[in-house]
Design an enzyme around this catalytic site. Structure first.
Site, PDB file in Angstrom:
ATOM      1  N   SER A  47      38.055   3.275  12.659  1.00 44.73           N
ATOM      2  CA  SER A  47      36.625   3.569  12.824  1.00 44.73           C
ATOM      3  C   SER A  47      36.051   4.005  11.480  1.00 44.73           C
ATOM      4  O   SER A  47      36.608   4.858  10.818  1.00 44.73           O
ATOM      5  CB  SER A  47      36.408   4.716  13.807  1.00 44.73           C
ATOM      6  OG  SER A  47      37.141   4.509  14.973  1.00 44.73           O
ATOM      7  N   HIS A  78      34.840  -1.071  17.561  1.00 51.21           N
ATOM      8  CA  HIS A  78      35.925  -1.940  17.106  1.00 51.21           C
ATOM      9  C   HIS A  78      35.551  -3.401  17.387  1.00 51.21           C
ATOM     10  O   HIS A  78      35.342  -3.782  18.535  1.00 51.21           O
ATOM     11  CB  HIS A  78      37.230  -1.602  17.826  1.00 51.21           C
ATOM     12  CG  HIS A  78      37.821  -0.289  17.400  1.00 51.21           C
ATOM     13  ND1 HIS A  78      37.384   0.903  17.900  1.00 51.21           N
ATOM     14  CD2 HIS A  78      38.786   0.006  16.512  1.00 51.21           C
ATOM     15  CE1 HIS A  78      38.084   1.882  17.348  1.00 51.21           C
ATOM     16  NE2 HIS A  78      38.940   1.385  16.500  1.00 51.21           N
ATOM     17  N   HIS A 100      44.822  -0.170  21.150  1.00 58.42           N
ATOM     18  CA  HIS A 100      45.216   1.218  21.407  1.00 58.42           C
ATOM     19  C   HIS A 100      46.023   1.322  22.708  1.00 58.42           C
ATOM     20  O   HIS A 100      45.809   0.544  23.639  1.00 58.42           O
ATOM     21  CB  HIS A 100      43.974   2.099  21.555  1.00 58.42           C
ATOM     22  CG  HIS A 100      43.119   2.186  20.330  1.00 58.42           C
ATOM     23  ND1 HIS A 100      42.072   1.319  20.096  1.00 58.42           N
ATOM     24  CD2 HIS A 100      43.159   3.035  19.270  1.00 58.42           C
ATOM     25  CE1 HIS A 100      41.497   1.637  18.938  1.00 58.42           C
ATOM     26  NE2 HIS A 100      42.130   2.662  18.406  1.00 58.42           N
ATOM     27  N   TYR A 102      45.610   3.736  24.777  1.00 58.13           N
ATOM     28  CA  TYR A 102      44.717   4.241  25.829  1.00 58.13           C
ATOM     29  C   TYR A 102      43.907   3.138  26.499  1.00 58.13           C
ATOM     30  O   TYR A 102      43.313   3.348  27.555  1.00 58.13           O
ATOM     31  CB  TYR A 102      43.797   5.352  25.304  1.00 58.13           C
ATOM     32  CG  TYR A 102      42.831   4.959  24.207  1.00 58.13           C
ATOM     33  CD1 TYR A 102      41.722   4.160  24.466  1.00 58.13           C
ATOM     34  CD2 TYR A 102      43.029   5.404  22.908  1.00 58.13           C
ATOM     35  CE1 TYR A 102      40.842   3.810  23.458  1.00 58.13           C
ATOM     36  CE2 TYR A 102      42.156   5.062  21.893  1.00 58.13           C
ATOM     37  CZ  TYR A 102      41.054   4.268  22.175  1.00 58.13           C
ATOM     38  OH  TYR A 102      40.191   3.912  21.182  1.00 58.13           O
ATOM     39  N   GLU A 103      43.909   1.958  25.919  1.00 59.52           N
ATOM     40  CA  GLU A 103      43.250   0.820  26.572  1.00 59.52           C
ATOM     41  C   GLU A 103      44.171   0.168  27.602  1.00 59.52           C
ATOM     42  O   GLU A 103      43.776  -0.786  28.275  1.00 59.52           O
ATOM     43  CB  GLU A 103      42.851  -0.223  25.525  1.00 59.52           C
ATOM     44  CG  GLU A 103      41.760   0.281  24.589  1.00 59.52           C
ATOM     45  CD  GLU A 103      41.655  -0.538  23.307  1.00 59.52           C
ATOM     46  OE1 GLU A 103      40.533  -0.957  22.990  1.00 59.52           O
ATOM     47  OE2 GLU A 103      42.679  -0.747  22.631  1.00 59.52           O
ATOM     48  N   ALA A 130      40.463   7.230  12.318  1.00 58.23           N
ATOM     49  CA  ALA A 130      39.630   8.422  12.469  1.00 58.23           C
ATOM     50  C   ALA A 130      40.497   9.477  13.138  1.00 58.23           C
ATOM     51  O   ALA A 130      41.329   9.152  13.983  1.00 58.23           O
ATOM     52  CB  ALA A 130      38.413   8.116  13.318  1.00 58.23           C
ATOM     53  N   MET A 228      44.669   8.950  17.907  1.00 56.23           N
ATOM     54  CA  MET A 228      45.187   8.170  19.038  1.00 56.23           C
ATOM     55  C   MET A 228      45.700   6.798  18.613  1.00 56.23           C
ATOM     56  O   MET A 228      45.634   5.834  19.388  1.00 56.23           O
ATOM     57  CB  MET A 228      44.079   7.995  20.092  1.00 56.23           C
ATOM     58  CG  MET A 228      43.422   9.299  20.512  1.00 56.23           C
ATOM     59  SD  MET A 228      41.995   9.003  21.562  1.00 56.23           S
ATOM     60  CE  MET A 228      41.239  10.642  21.590  1.00 56.23           C
ATOM     61  N   SER A 229      46.193   6.704  17.404  1.00 56.86           N
ATOM     62  CA  SER A 229      46.650   5.392  16.917  1.00 56.86           C
ATOM     63  C   SER A 229      47.748   5.592  15.872  1.00 56.86           C
ATOM     64  O   SER A 229      48.333   6.667  15.763  1.00 56.86           O
ATOM     65  CB  SER A 229      45.469   4.617  16.312  1.00 56.86           C
ATOM     66  OG  SER A 229      45.009   5.253  15.136  1.00 56.86           O
ATOM     67  N   ASN A 252      35.986  15.246  12.599  1.00 56.02           N
ATOM     68  CA  ASN A 252      35.572  16.480  13.293  1.00 56.02           C
ATOM     69  C   ASN A 252      36.686  17.512  13.199  1.00 56.02           C
ATOM     70  O   ASN A 252      37.855  17.145  13.143  1.00 56.02           O
ATOM     71  CB  ASN A 252      35.305  16.166  14.780  1.00 56.02           C
ATOM     72  CG  ASN A 252      36.508  15.519  15.440  1.00 56.02           C
ATOM     73  OD1 ASN A 252      36.701  14.299  15.321  1.00 56.02           O
ATOM     74  ND2 ASN A 252      37.326  16.303  16.092  1.00 56.02           N
ATOM     75  N   HIS A 264      32.090  11.263  21.109  1.00 57.21           N
ATOM     76  CA  HIS A 264      32.458  10.035  20.401  1.00 57.21           C
ATOM     77  C   HIS A 264      31.379   9.680  19.362  1.00 57.21           C
ATOM     78  O   HIS A 264      31.686   9.147  18.294  1.00 57.21           O
ATOM     79  CB  HIS A 264      32.638   8.890  21.410  1.00 57.21           C
ATOM     80  CG  HIS A 264      33.145   7.617  20.807  1.00 57.21           C
ATOM     81  ND1 HIS A 264      34.325   7.537  20.082  1.00 57.21           N
ATOM     82  CD2 HIS A 264      32.631   6.367  20.795  1.00 57.21           C
ATOM     83  CE1 HIS A 264      34.509   6.294  19.670  1.00 57.21           C
ATOM     84  NE2 HIS A 264      33.479   5.564  20.080  1.00 57.21           N
TER      85      HIS A 264
HETATM   86  N1  HPA Z   1      41.336  14.014  18.393  1.00 60.55           N
HETATM   87  C1  HPA Z   1      41.929  12.821  18.582  1.00 60.55           C
HETATM   88  N2  HPA Z   1      41.472  11.700  18.057  1.00 60.55           N
HETATM   89  C2  HPA Z   1      40.377  11.756  17.293  1.00 60.55           C
HETATM   90  C3  HPA Z   1      39.701  12.967  17.060  1.00 60.55           C
HETATM   91  C4  HPA Z   1      40.204  14.160  17.645  1.00 60.55           C
HETATM   92  O1  HPA Z   1      39.665  15.267  17.484  1.00 60.55           O
HETATM   93  N3  HPA Z   1      38.640  12.677  16.256  1.00 60.55           N
HETATM   94  C5  HPA Z   1      38.693  11.339  16.024  1.00 60.55           C
HETATM   95  N4  HPA Z   1      39.735  10.776  16.644  1.00 60.55           N
END
Ligand code: HPA
Length: 295
Positions: A47, A78, A100, A102-103, A130, A228-229, A252, A264
Site C-alpha cells: 500500500s 491493491h 493476502h 486474510y482474503e 504498510a 498482515m503480509s 500509524n 483503513h
Molecule cells: N496493524 C496491522 N497491519 C497494519 C497496521 C496495523 O496497525 N497498519 C497498517 N497495516
C-alpha cells in the site's frame, strides 16, 4: 501452455510445495507469451508504493485474471497486476496487489508471485508493506528497513510434500533479510536524503488490527512494526534462493498508543503521503544494482 484446471481457481485450495513447479511452468508460459524481459529483481508494491509502477519504462502489464490460477486481488488499494519493464534502466518485475492470507488465499498462492519472480530469472526481491508502529518512536510516515521478521501467522507455504526440487526441506533463515542488501537500502536512503529506521517486522494473519494488549505483547517480543503480509513471501524467497530485503511504511502507531481507533483510510492516507519517498529509495536501490555482483 500447461492446463490449470478450473477448480484451482479456488484461492483457498491447498497448494503444496510439490505442486508449485507445474503451477510455475504455466505462469512462466503466460508471461513469456507477452515479453522475454529477464528481470534482475522482483519488487512487491505494498500500500502506498503503487506509484512506482508508473515509473517503469516500456512496461508490460499483465492483469492477475490473465495469469493461470491467480484470482483478482481484492484488498482496497491493491490493483492486481504483474508488471515487467525497466526501472532506472534495469530490468525488473513488479507485483502490484499481493495475495493476502486474510482474503482466504492459501499460503502456497500467497507466495506464488515470489516463486514466479525466481522462475523468470530474478536474483533478489524487495518486499514492501504498510505496517503499524510497535516501536513508540515510529510515527506515521516512518520508513523501516526490515532487519528480521517474526512469523505469527500460524501458516507456512512450505508445509507438505517437498519433492519438487525448488528448495530444501528445512531452509535456514539466519540471515533471511540480507545484511548486504540492507546496507544498500540505507545507502539509497542517504543518497536520496530519506531517513530510514530499521527493525523487526511481525506478520499476523489479520484482517482486524491488533488489540492494545497484542500491540504491547508484540513490542515486548521484540517487534518494531506489525502487519498482515510479507513474512510468508520472505520464507518462500529464501526457500528458492532469492536474496531478500524490504521496507515497511509505518502508517500509524500501533493500536492503543494514541487512544484513537485505527481506520483503513488513515492507513491509505499515510501510505499516499510517504509512498513517494519510499519509491525514491527503491528506485535508487535498483539503479545501483549494477555493481552488486552475484553470489
Ligand atoms: N496493524 C496491522 N497491519 C497494519 C497496521 C496495523 O496497525 N497498519 C497498517 N497495516
Amino acid at each position: 501452455m500447461p492446463e490449470v484446471p478450473a477448480a484451482s481457481l479456488d484461492p483457498s485450495r491447498p497448494i503444496r510445495p510439490s505442486d508449485q513447479p507445474a503451477r510455475l511452468a504455466a505462469l512462466v508460459d503466460a508471461v513469456r507469451a507477452r515479453t522475454d524481459l529477464a528481470p534482475e529483481a522482483g519488487i512487491v508494491l505494498g500500500s502506498g508504493l503503487g506509484g512506482l509502477a508508473d515509473q517503469l519504462d516500456e512496461p508490460v502489464s499483465i492483469p492477475f485474471a490473465d495469469l493461470p490460477g491467480w484470482p483478482a486481488a481484492t484488498a482496497p488499494g491493491h490493483a492486481g497486476r504483474l508488471l515487467l519493464g525497466r526501472l532506472a534502466g534495469r530490468p525488473v518485475v513488479m507485483l502490484q496487489g499481493r495475495f493476502h492470507l486474510y482474503e482466504g488465499n492459501d499460503p502456497g498462492l500467497v507466495v506464488q508471485p515470489i516463486l514466479l519472480f525466481r522462475a523468470l530469472g530474478a536474483r533478489l526481491v524487495v518486499l514492501t508493506n504498510a505496517a503499524g508502529g510497535l516501536d513508540p518512536s515510529f510515527g506515521p510516515g516512518t520508513l523501516m528497513v526490515m532487519r528480521d521478521h517474526i512469523n505469527l501467522t500460524g501458516r507456512n507455504p512450505l508445509i507438505g510434500p517437498n519433492d519438487g526440487g525448488l528448495g530444501e526441506r528445512f531452509p535456514d533463515l539466519t540471515e533471511a533479510w540480507s545484511p548486504r542488501l540492507r546496507e544498500r537500502l540505507h545507502a539509497a536512503g542517504a543518497a536520496e536524503g530519506v531517513p530510514l529506521a530499521e527493525g523487526v517486522y511481525v506478520g499476523l494473519v489479520g484482517p482486524n488490527y491488533e488489540t492494545p494488549a497484542e500491540v504491547r505483547m508484540l513490542a515486548a517480543l521484540g517487534g518494531h512494526a506489525v502487519g498482515m503480509s510479507t513474512v510468508l513471501e520472505c520464507i518462500a524467497a529464501r526457500w528458492v534462493g532469492l536474496e531478500v530485503c524490504g521496507v515497511s511504511l509505518v502508517t500509524n502507531p500501533g493500536a492503543g498508543y494514541t487512544g484513537v481507533p485505527l481506520t483503513h483510510e488513515e492507513v491509505l492516507a499515510a501510505g499516499a503521503e510517504a509512498g513517494p519517498r519510499l519509491a525514491r529509495v527503491v528506485r535508487r536501490f535498483v539503479a545501483d544494482l549494477a555493481d552488486l555482483g552475484t553470489r
